[in-house]
Structures are given as structure tokens and as C-alpha cells.
Design a protein around this motif. Structure first.
Motif, PDB file in Angstrom:
ATOM      1  N   ASN A  60      11.779   6.940   3.638  1.00  0.00           N
ATOM      2  CA  ASN A  60      11.296   8.308   3.455  1.00  0.00           C
ATOM      3  C   ASN A  60       9.768   8.336   3.375  1.00  0.00           C
ATOM      4  OD1 ASN A  60      11.342  11.084   3.090  1.00  0.00           O
ATOM      5  ND2 ASN A  60      11.676  10.940   0.877  1.00  0.00           N
ATOM      6  N   LEU A  61       9.143   7.718   4.355  1.00  0.00           N
ATOM      7  CA  LEU A  61       7.687   7.610   4.348  1.00  0.00           C
ATOM      8  C   LEU A  61       7.026   8.976   4.502  1.00  0.00           C
ATOM      9  CD1 LEU A  61       7.416   4.345   6.403  1.00  0.00           C
ATOM     10  CD2 LEU A  61       6.344   4.720   4.185  1.00  0.00           C
ATOM     11  N   LYS A  62       5.877   9.096   3.859  1.00  0.00           N
ATOM     12  CA  LYS A  62       5.099  10.336   3.879  1.00  0.00           C
ATOM     13  C   LYS A  62       3.709  10.045   4.450  1.00  0.00           C
ATOM     14  CE  LYS A  62       7.395  11.758  -0.405  1.00  0.00           C
ATOM     15  NZ  LYS A  62       7.197  12.201  -1.811  1.00  0.00           N
ATOM     16  N   PRO A  63       3.047  11.050   4.984  1.00  0.00           N
ATOM     17  CA  PRO A  63       1.691  10.826   5.510  1.00  0.00           C
ATOM     18  C   PRO A  63       0.754  10.210   4.483  1.00  0.00           C
ATOM     19  CG  PRO A  63       2.528  12.936   6.276  1.00  0.00           C
ATOM     20  CD  PRO A  63       3.537  12.409   5.289  1.00  0.00           C
ATOM     21  N   GLU A  64       0.941  10.533   3.224  1.00  0.00           N
ATOM     22  CA  GLU A  64       0.072   9.972   2.184  1.00  0.00           C
ATOM     23  C   GLU A  64       0.329   8.491   1.920  1.00  0.00           C
ATOM     24  OE1 GLU A  64       1.965  12.746   1.978  1.00  0.00           O
ATOM     25  OE2 GLU A  64       2.854  12.952  -0.034  1.00  0.00           O
ATOM     26  N   ASP A  65       1.352   7.930   2.547  1.00  0.00           N
ATOM     27  CA  ASP A  65       1.594   6.485   2.454  1.00  0.00           C
ATOM     28  C   ASP A  65       0.743   5.707   3.456  1.00  0.00           C
ATOM     29  OD1 ASP A  65       5.077   7.223   1.994  1.00  0.00           O
ATOM     30  OD2 ASP A  65       3.619   6.653   0.448  1.00  0.00           O
ATOM     31  N   ASN A  98       8.643  -3.522 -10.611  1.00  0.00           N
ATOM     32  CA  ASN A  98       7.977  -2.317 -11.087  1.00  0.00           C
ATOM     33  C   ASN A  98       7.308  -1.616  -9.917  1.00  0.00           C
ATOM     34  OD1 ASN A  98       7.998  -1.969 -14.183  1.00  0.00           O
ATOM     35  ND2 ASN A  98       7.655  -4.159 -13.895  1.00  0.00           N
ATOM     36  N   TYR A  99       7.208  -0.301 -10.024  1.00  0.00           N
ATOM     37  CA  TYR A  99       6.680   0.490  -8.920  1.00  0.00           C
ATOM     38  C   TYR A  99       5.681   1.542  -9.409  1.00  0.00           C
ATOM     39  CZ  TYR A  99      10.721  -1.456  -6.507  1.00  0.00           C
ATOM     40  OH  TYR A  99      11.640  -2.319  -5.971  1.00  0.00           O
ATOM     41  N   ALA A 100       4.744   1.864  -8.536  1.00  0.00           N
ATOM     42  CA  ALA A 100       3.892   3.013  -8.796  1.00  0.00           C
ATOM     43  C   ALA A 100       4.749   4.276  -8.740  1.00  0.00           C
ATOM     44  CB  ALA A 100       2.780   3.081  -7.751  1.00  0.00           C
ATOM     45  N   ASP A 101       4.380   5.257  -9.531  1.00  0.00           N
ATOM     46  CA  ASP A 101       5.167   6.494  -9.558  1.00  0.00           C
ATOM     47  C   ASP A 101       5.257   7.143  -8.185  1.00  0.00           C
ATOM     48  OD1 ASP A 101       4.025   7.576 -12.869  1.00  0.00           O
ATOM     49  OD2 ASP A 101       5.647   6.227 -12.259  1.00  0.00           O
ATOM     50  N   SER A 102       4.216   6.981  -7.393  1.00  0.00           N
ATOM     51  CA  SER A 102       4.164   7.635  -6.087  1.00  0.00           C
ATOM     52  C   SER A 102       5.183   7.080  -5.094  1.00  0.00           C
ATOM     53  CB  SER A 102       2.757   7.515  -5.495  1.00  0.00           C
ATOM     54  OG  SER A 102       2.375   6.151  -5.375  1.00  0.00           O
ATOM     55  N   LYS A 158     -10.484   5.368  -0.252  1.00  0.00           N
ATOM     56  CA  LYS A 158      -9.843   5.345  -1.569  1.00  0.00           C
ATOM     57  C   LYS A 158      -9.845   3.935  -2.135  1.00  0.00           C
ATOM     58  CE  LYS A 158      -6.831   9.351  -0.973  1.00  0.00           C
ATOM     59  NZ  LYS A 158      -5.431   9.855  -1.114  1.00  0.00           N
ATOM     60  N   GLN A 159      -9.645   3.846  -3.435  1.00  0.00           N
ATOM     61  CA  GLN A 159      -9.545   2.538  -4.079  1.00  0.00           C
ATOM     62  C   GLN A 159      -8.195   1.905  -3.790  1.00  0.00           C
ATOM     63  OE1 GLN A 159     -10.419   3.151  -8.267  1.00  0.00           O
ATOM     64  NE2 GLN A 159     -12.559   2.608  -7.910  1.00  0.00           N
ATOM     65  N   ARG A 160      -8.188   0.593  -3.869  1.00  0.00           N
ATOM     66  CA  ARG A 160      -6.933  -0.128  -3.692  1.00  0.00           C
ATOM     67  C   ARG A 160      -5.957   0.244  -4.806  1.00  0.00           C
ATOM     68  NH1 ARG A 160      -8.229  -6.030  -3.058  1.00  0.00           N
ATOM     69  NH2 ARG A 160      -8.591  -5.893  -5.305  1.00  0.00           N
ATOM     70  N   GLU A 161      -4.709   0.422  -4.430  1.00  0.00           N
ATOM     71  CA  GLU A 161      -3.675   0.880  -5.356  1.00  0.00           C
ATOM     72  C   GLU A 161      -2.561  -0.156  -5.439  1.00  0.00           C
ATOM     73  OE1 GLU A 161      -0.512   4.647  -5.648  1.00  0.00           O
ATOM     74  OE2 GLU A 161      -1.507   4.182  -3.773  1.00  0.00           O
ATOM     75  N   LEU A 162      -2.116  -0.461  -6.645  1.00  0.00           N
ATOM     76  CA  LEU A 162      -0.971  -1.342  -6.834  1.00  0.00           C
ATOM     77  C   LEU A 162       0.296  -0.549  -6.539  1.00  0.00           C
ATOM     78  CD1 LEU A 162       0.252  -4.043  -7.783  1.00  0.00           C
ATOM     79  CD2 LEU A 162       0.175  -3.133 -10.120  1.00  0.00           C
ATOM     80  N   LYS A 167       8.164   5.296  -6.306  1.00  0.00           N
ATOM     81  CA  LYS A 167       9.424   5.017  -7.000  1.00  0.00           C
ATOM     82  C   LYS A 167      10.563   5.795  -6.342  1.00  0.00           C
ATOM     83  CE  LYS A 167       8.506   4.249 -11.220  1.00  0.00           C
ATOM     84  NZ  LYS A 167       8.153   4.414 -12.655  1.00  0.00           N
ATOM     85  N   GLY A 168      11.660   5.093  -6.092  1.00  0.00           N
ATOM     86  CA  GLY A 168      12.816   5.711  -5.458  1.00  0.00           C
ATOM     87  C   GLY A 168      12.778   5.665  -3.937  1.00  0.00           C
ATOM     88  N   ARG A 169      11.622   5.317  -3.377  1.00  0.00           N
ATOM     89  CA  ARG A 169      11.493   5.247  -1.915  1.00  0.00           C
ATOM     90  C   ARG A 169      11.223   3.823  -1.428  1.00  0.00           C
ATOM     91  NH1 ARG A 169       7.328   7.665   0.516  1.00  0.00           N
ATOM     92  NH2 ARG A 169       5.919   7.524  -1.296  1.00  0.00           N
ATOM     93  N   PHE A 170      10.493   3.036  -2.210  1.00  0.00           N
ATOM     94  CA  PHE A 170      10.129   1.669  -1.828  1.00  0.00           C
ATOM     95  C   PHE A 170      10.927   0.673  -2.655  1.00  0.00           C
ATOM     96  CE2 PHE A 170       5.486   2.435  -0.240  1.00  0.00           C
ATOM     97  CZ  PHE A 170       5.931   3.462   0.565  1.00  0.00           C
ATOM     98  N   THR A 171      11.227  -0.471  -2.042  1.00  0.00           N
ATOM     99  CA  THR A 171      11.916  -1.551  -2.738  1.00  0.00           C
ATOM    100  C   THR A 171      11.226  -2.867  -2.432  1.00  0.00           C
ATOM    101  OG1 THR A 171      14.038  -0.384  -2.568  1.00  0.00           O
ATOM    102  CG2 THR A 171      14.100  -2.736  -3.107  1.00  0.00           C
ATOM    103  N   ILE A 172      10.812  -3.566  -3.481  1.00  0.00           N
ATOM    104  CA  ILE A 172      10.196  -4.877  -3.318  1.00  0.00           C
ATOM    105  C   ILE A 172      11.258  -5.942  -3.564  1.00  0.00           C
ATOM    106  CG2 ILE A 172       9.439  -4.984  -5.743  1.00  0.00           C
ATOM    107  CD1 ILE A 172       6.953  -6.523  -4.776  1.00  0.00           C
ATOM    108  N   SER A 173      11.203  -7.008  -2.799  1.00  0.00           N
ATOM    109  CA  SER A 173      12.142  -8.107  -2.980  1.00  0.00           C
ATOM    110  C   SER A 173      11.483  -9.392  -2.495  1.00  0.00           C
ATOM    111  CB  SER A 173      13.446  -7.852  -2.225  1.00  0.00           C
ATOM    112  OG  SER A 173      13.204  -7.752  -0.827  1.00  0.00           O
ATOM    113  N   ARG A 174      12.148 -10.500  -2.746  1.00  0.00           N
ATOM    114  CA  ARG A 174      11.658 -11.789  -2.280  1.00  0.00           C
ATOM    115  C   ARG A 174      12.835 -12.719  -2.121  1.00  0.00           C
ATOM    116  NH1 ARG A 174       8.491 -13.984  -7.634  1.00  0.00           N
ATOM    117  NH2 ARG A 174       8.170 -15.851  -6.382  1.00  0.00           N
ATOM    118  N   ASP A 175      12.646 -13.750  -1.297  1.00  0.00           N
ATOM    119  CA  ASP A 175      13.690 -14.738  -1.106  1.00  0.00           C
ATOM    120  C   ASP A 175      14.064 -15.338  -2.457  1.00  0.00           C
ATOM    121  OD1 ASP A 175      12.406 -16.043   2.032  1.00  0.00           O
ATOM    122  OD2 ASP A 175      13.688 -14.327   1.581  1.00  0.00           O
TER     123      ASP A 175
END
Length: 123
Positions: free
Chosen positions: A88-93, A58-62, A43-47, A64-72
Motif C-alpha cells: 500500500n505504498l504512498k507517494p510520501e514513501d 519496530n516501525y515508524a508510525d508512518s 528531508k532528514q534521514r528517517e528510521l 506501521k501496518g504497511r511495511f514488514t521487516i524480516s531477516r533470514d
């Protein structure tokens, strides 16, 4: 120059969690934003997620609600770390996950890349 090193990948069952880290070193004062991408086999690289210099996320729709990005929030001259909390990881992750940063206000961030870390989610 900025160097990025990811860690935290691994094998987890569906419904589980992982926390990825991206340690930045070098000219971290020049970093504007950070992003996480992923690429699954064939598959192609996905943001996946971005966090800008104002800490706006900002998050990809796939994810959203499951992943959280943060930084120091504190900078030093040695290193600065970004994170991707994945719940809540899924096999498609399943994919190789890469962090990236920009120092030229390019969007999405892609000036510097880490080597990637494998995430495998079993069903």
C-alpha cells in the motif's frame, strides 16, 4: 567488517508493493540487529523499521501496518539477507532506502550501511 548491498527499489504506482532486500556479507556472525532508513529529497534521514537479535520488530508510525521487516533466520558463513516488504505504498514513501546493521549493540543500528536503493511512488 560487514558489507551491505540493497536491491529491489523501483517505480511503482500508489497502492502497489515492493520488496527490498539487503544482503549482508563479511563478518555476519557479529551482526546484532538490522534496520531500514529512508531519506527523501530535502528531508532528514528517517528510521523506518528495526529488527533486533531476538527478531523483535519496530516501525515508524508512518509505515506501521504497511511495511514488514524480516531477516533470514538461518545463518551461514557466506551471507545473510534482510528484507523490507512495503505494501500500500504512498507517494510520501518516495525516498532512497538504506539498510544498516550494528555489531556494537548501538541503537538504532548504524555501524554499517548499504549504498541505498531508490523507491519512487507515483500518484
Amino acid at each position: 567488517q560487514v558489507q551491505l548491498v540493497e536491491s529491489g527499489g523501483g517505480l511503482v504506482q500508489a497502492g502497489g508493493s515492493l520488496r527490498l532486500s539487503c544482503e549482508a556479507s563479511g563478518s555476519i556472525f557479529s551482526i546484532n540487529a538490522m534496520a531500514w532508513y529512508r531519506q527523501a529529497p530535502g528531508k532528514q534521514r528517517e528510521l523506518v523499521a528495526t529488527i533486533d537479535s531476538s527478531w523483535i520488530t519496530n516501525y515508524a508510525d508512518s509505515v506501521k501496518g504497511r511495511f514488514t521487516i524480516s531477516r533470514d533466520k538461518t545463518w551461514n558463513t557466506a551471507k545473510n539477507t534482510g528484507y523490507l516488504q512495503m505494501n500500500n505504498l504512498k507517494p510520501e514513501d518516495t525516498a532512497v532506502y538504506y539498510c544498516a546493521t550494528d555489531t556494537t549493540s548501538s541503537w538504532p543500528p548504524s555501524d554499517y550501511w548499504g549504498q541505498g536503493t531508490q523507491v519512487t511512488v507515483s500518484s
